[in-house]
Design a protein around this motif. Sequence first.
Motif, PDB file in Angstrom:
ATOM      1  N   UNK A 108       0.815  -1.215   0.000  1.00 24.06           N
ATOM      2  CA  UNK A 108       0.000   0.000   0.000  1.00 24.06           C
ATOM      3  C   UNK A 108       0.847   1.262   0.000  1.00 24.06           C
ATOM      4  N   UNK A 109       2.109   1.155  -0.412  1.00 21.05           N
ATOM      5  CA  UNK A 109       3.005   2.307  -0.361  1.00 21.05           C
ATOM      6  C   UNK A 109       3.858   2.361  -1.605  1.00 21.05           C
ATOM      7  N   UNK A 110       3.570   3.339  -2.457  1.00 19.72           N
ATOM      8  CA  UNK A 110       4.328   3.523  -3.685  1.00 19.72           C
ATOM      9  C   UNK A 110       3.722   4.641  -4.501  1.00 19.72           C
ATOM     10  N   UNK A 111       4.510   5.198  -5.397  1.00 19.91           N
ATOM     11  CA  UNK A 111       4.027   6.253  -6.276  1.00 19.91           C
ATOM     12  C   UNK A 111       3.302   5.627  -7.462  1.00 19.91           C
ATOM     13  N   UNK A 112       2.128   6.161  -7.778  1.00 19.11           N
ATOM     14  CA  UNK A 112       1.315   5.603  -8.859  1.00 19.11           C
ATOM     15  C   UNK A 112       1.572   6.280 -10.198  1.00 19.11           C
ATOM     16  N   UNK A 113       2.207   7.463 -10.182  1.00 22.27           N
ATOM     17  CA  UNK A 113       2.374   8.236 -11.413  1.00 22.27           C
ATOM     18  C   UNK A 113       3.817   8.711 -11.556  1.00 22.27           C
ATOM     19  N   UNK A 114       4.277   8.777 -12.804  1.00 23.31           N
ATOM     20  CA  UNK A 114       5.599   9.351 -13.085  1.00 23.31           C
ATOM     21  C   UNK A 114       5.584  10.070 -14.425  1.00 23.31           C
ATOM     22  N   UNK A 115       4.426  10.561 -14.836  1.00 22.37           N
ATOM     23  CA  UNK A 115       4.344  11.391 -16.034  1.00 22.37           C
ATOM     24  C   UNK A 115       4.982  12.745 -15.788  1.00 22.37           C
ATOM     25  N   UNK A 116       5.246  13.508 -16.843  1.00 21.38           N
ATOM     26  CA  UNK A 116       6.015  14.746 -16.691  1.00 21.38           C
ATOM     27  C   UNK A 116       5.357  15.825 -15.834  1.00 21.38           C
ATOM     28  N   UNK A 117       4.058  15.739 -15.579  1.00 24.99           N
ATOM     29  CA  UNK A 117       3.420  16.739 -14.718  1.00 24.99           C
ATOM     30  C   UNK A 117       3.186  16.223 -13.309  1.00 24.99           C
ATOM     31  N   UNK A 118       3.551  14.991 -13.036  1.00 20.95           N
ATOM     32  CA  UNK A 118       3.499  14.489 -11.665  1.00 20.95           C
ATOM     33  C   UNK A 118       4.737  14.974 -10.913  1.00 20.95           C
ATOM     34  N   UNK A 119       4.703  14.865  -9.587  1.00 19.59           N
ATOM     35  CA  UNK A 119       5.833  15.355  -8.783  1.00 19.59           C
ATOM     36  C   UNK A 119       7.139  14.677  -9.177  1.00 19.59           C
ATOM     37  N   UNK A 120       7.144  13.344  -9.180  1.00 14.98           N
ATOM     38  CA  UNK A 120       8.394  12.634  -9.448  1.00 14.98           C
ATOM     39  C   UNK A 120       8.712  12.583 -10.932  1.00 14.98           C
ATOM     40  N   UNK A 121       7.692  12.547 -11.769  1.00 12.20           N
ATOM     41  CA  UNK A 121       7.947  12.592 -13.204  1.00 12.20           C
ATOM     42  C   UNK A 121       8.579  13.906 -13.631  1.00 12.20           C
ATOM     43  N   UNK A 122       8.129  15.006 -13.039  1.00 13.13           N
ATOM     44  CA  UNK A 122       8.717  16.309 -13.373  1.00 13.13           C
ATOM     45  C   UNK A 122      10.185  16.355 -12.985  1.00 13.13           C
ATOM     46  N   UNK A 123      10.515  15.750 -11.851  1.00 11.77           N
ATOM     47  CA  UNK A 123      11.914  15.718 -11.420  1.00 11.77           C
ATOM     48  C   UNK A 123      12.751  14.832 -12.345  1.00 11.77           C
ATOM     49  N   UNK A 124      12.164  13.704 -12.746  1.00 13.38           N
ATOM     50  CA  UNK A 124      12.840  12.837 -13.715  1.00 13.38           C
ATOM     51  C   UNK A 124      13.120  13.603 -14.993  1.00 13.38           C
ATOM     52  N   UNK A 125      12.108  14.296 -15.505  1.00 13.39           N
ATOM     53  CA  UNK A 125      12.255  15.008 -16.774  1.00 13.39           C
ATOM     54  C   UNK A 125      13.338  16.069 -16.693  1.00 13.39           C
ATOM     55  N   UNK A 126      13.345  16.845 -15.607  1.00 11.84           N
ATOM     56  CA  UNK A 126      14.358  17.904 -15.498  1.00 11.84           C
ATOM     57  C   UNK A 126      15.760  17.326 -15.370  1.00 11.84           C
ATOM     58  N   UNK A 127      15.902  16.259 -14.572  1.00 11.25           N
ATOM     59  CA  UNK A 127      17.230  15.659 -14.403  1.00 11.25           C
ATOM     60  C   UNK A 127      17.740  15.070 -15.713  1.00 11.25           C
ATOM     61  N   UNK A 128      16.884  14.336 -16.424  1.00 11.14           N
ATOM     62  CA  UNK A 128      17.301  13.743 -17.705  1.00 11.14           C
ATOM     63  C   UNK A 128      17.611  14.828 -18.717  1.00 11.14           C
ATOM     64  N   UNK A 129      16.767  15.835 -18.804  1.00  9.28           N
ATOM     65  CA  UNK A 129      16.999  16.913 -19.769  1.00  9.28           C
ATOM     66  C   UNK A 129      18.353  17.561 -19.533  1.00  9.28           C
ATOM     67  N   UNK A 130      18.665  17.864 -18.275  1.00 10.78           N
ATOM     68  CA  UNK A 130      19.939  18.512 -17.965  1.00 10.78           C
ATOM     69  C   UNK A 130      21.125  17.618 -18.302  1.00 10.78           C
ATOM     70  N   UNK A 131      21.054  16.342 -17.907  1.00 10.70           N
ATOM     71  CA  UNK A 131      22.188  15.441 -18.143  1.00 10.70           C
ATOM     72  C   UNK A 131      22.404  15.171 -19.623  1.00 10.70           C
ATOM     73  N   UNK A 132      21.326  14.957 -20.384  1.00  9.68           N
ATOM     74  CA  UNK A 132      21.472  14.707 -21.821  1.00  9.68           C
ATOM     75  C   UNK A 132      21.936  15.957 -22.547  1.00  9.68           C
ATOM     76  N   UNK A 133      21.378  17.103 -22.191  1.00  2.74           N
ATOM     77  CA  UNK A 133      21.786  18.346 -22.846  1.00  2.74           C
ATOM     78  C   UNK A 133      23.263  18.613 -22.624  1.00  2.74           C
ATOM     79  N   UNK A 134      23.731  18.387 -21.387  1.00  2.00           N
ATOM     80  CA  UNK A 134      25.151  18.578 -21.095  1.00  2.00           C
ATOM     81  C   UNK A 134      26.023  17.653 -21.926  1.00  2.00           C
ATOM     82  N   UNK A 135      25.596  16.400 -22.072  1.00  2.00           N
ATOM     83  CA  UNK A 135      26.382  15.438 -22.836  1.00  2.00           C
ATOM     84  C   UNK A 135      26.306  15.644 -24.330  1.00  2.00           C
ATOM     85  N   UNK A 136      25.188  16.196 -24.812  1.00  2.00           N
ATOM     86  CA  UNK A 136      24.994  16.333 -26.255  1.00  2.00           C
ATOM     87  C   UNK A 136      25.649  17.596 -26.818  1.00  2.00           C
ATOM     88  N   UNK A 137      25.832  18.592 -25.986  1.00  2.00           N
ATOM     89  CA  UNK A 137      26.461  19.824 -26.469  1.00  2.00           C
ATOM     90  C   UNK A 137      27.954  19.612 -26.662  1.00  2.00           C
TER      91      UNK A 137
END
Length: 231
Positions: free
Chosen positions: A199-228
Amino acid sequence: MSSVRLRPPAQRGEPPAGPRAELRDRHEDGHRLHHLVWRLGPGFRVCSSAVLGGGIGPRAWVLNAQVPGGYPRLDPDRHLAEIAAAEGLTGAGAGLMTAAEVAAYTTAHDGGVTATVTTGLGVRGWAAAPETGAPAVPFRPGTVNIVLTLPVPLFDAALVNAVATATEAKVQALLDAGLDCSGTPTDAVCVIAPEPAADSGEAFAGPRSTWGARIARAVHTAVLTGARPAP
């Protein structure tokens, strides 16, 4: 085998507590190659498209291994298992491969989420490409590999959602870097999170959910840094 860090990795944000990537090196067929290891231990689940240990389930470790360009082997899962064994890794794990220089990995942190990315874009293109009629090519090691660690448990649907969110953020970063592509044909994503209770876990990880938004920002920053391009 030794843990030699060639240079400090590109990082953004403060690293949270939890599993961290360890940079290692090895010698194979005259090549000096690197790999990243996450030693998770018990109590973690992984959702990934990894060539070894992919899918959703408990995992004790994750490995992202560099291989030479023009990778000649036809048994990447066995090769990864050999590298894991040499590292003393036991139990079920997940293994990814890349032809990118693993020592040049980039890391970003956002609200407890860590994204660690190896970025190589030599064979990039768009996901939706015209049918060519050519036979499928043999396995090629992935060139943009994303490994995410989260401090909170995710239910199955949220784990899958996290992979989708990370992929969307990757594409956004590549476009922001000025690249005309959505990635490479063999990119891989791996999400690491604690095992949920009934009965304990996050049900959502889309980009507008709390944890999904954090995932999106972290991935965007890391990939952008590596791709430039490096300054």
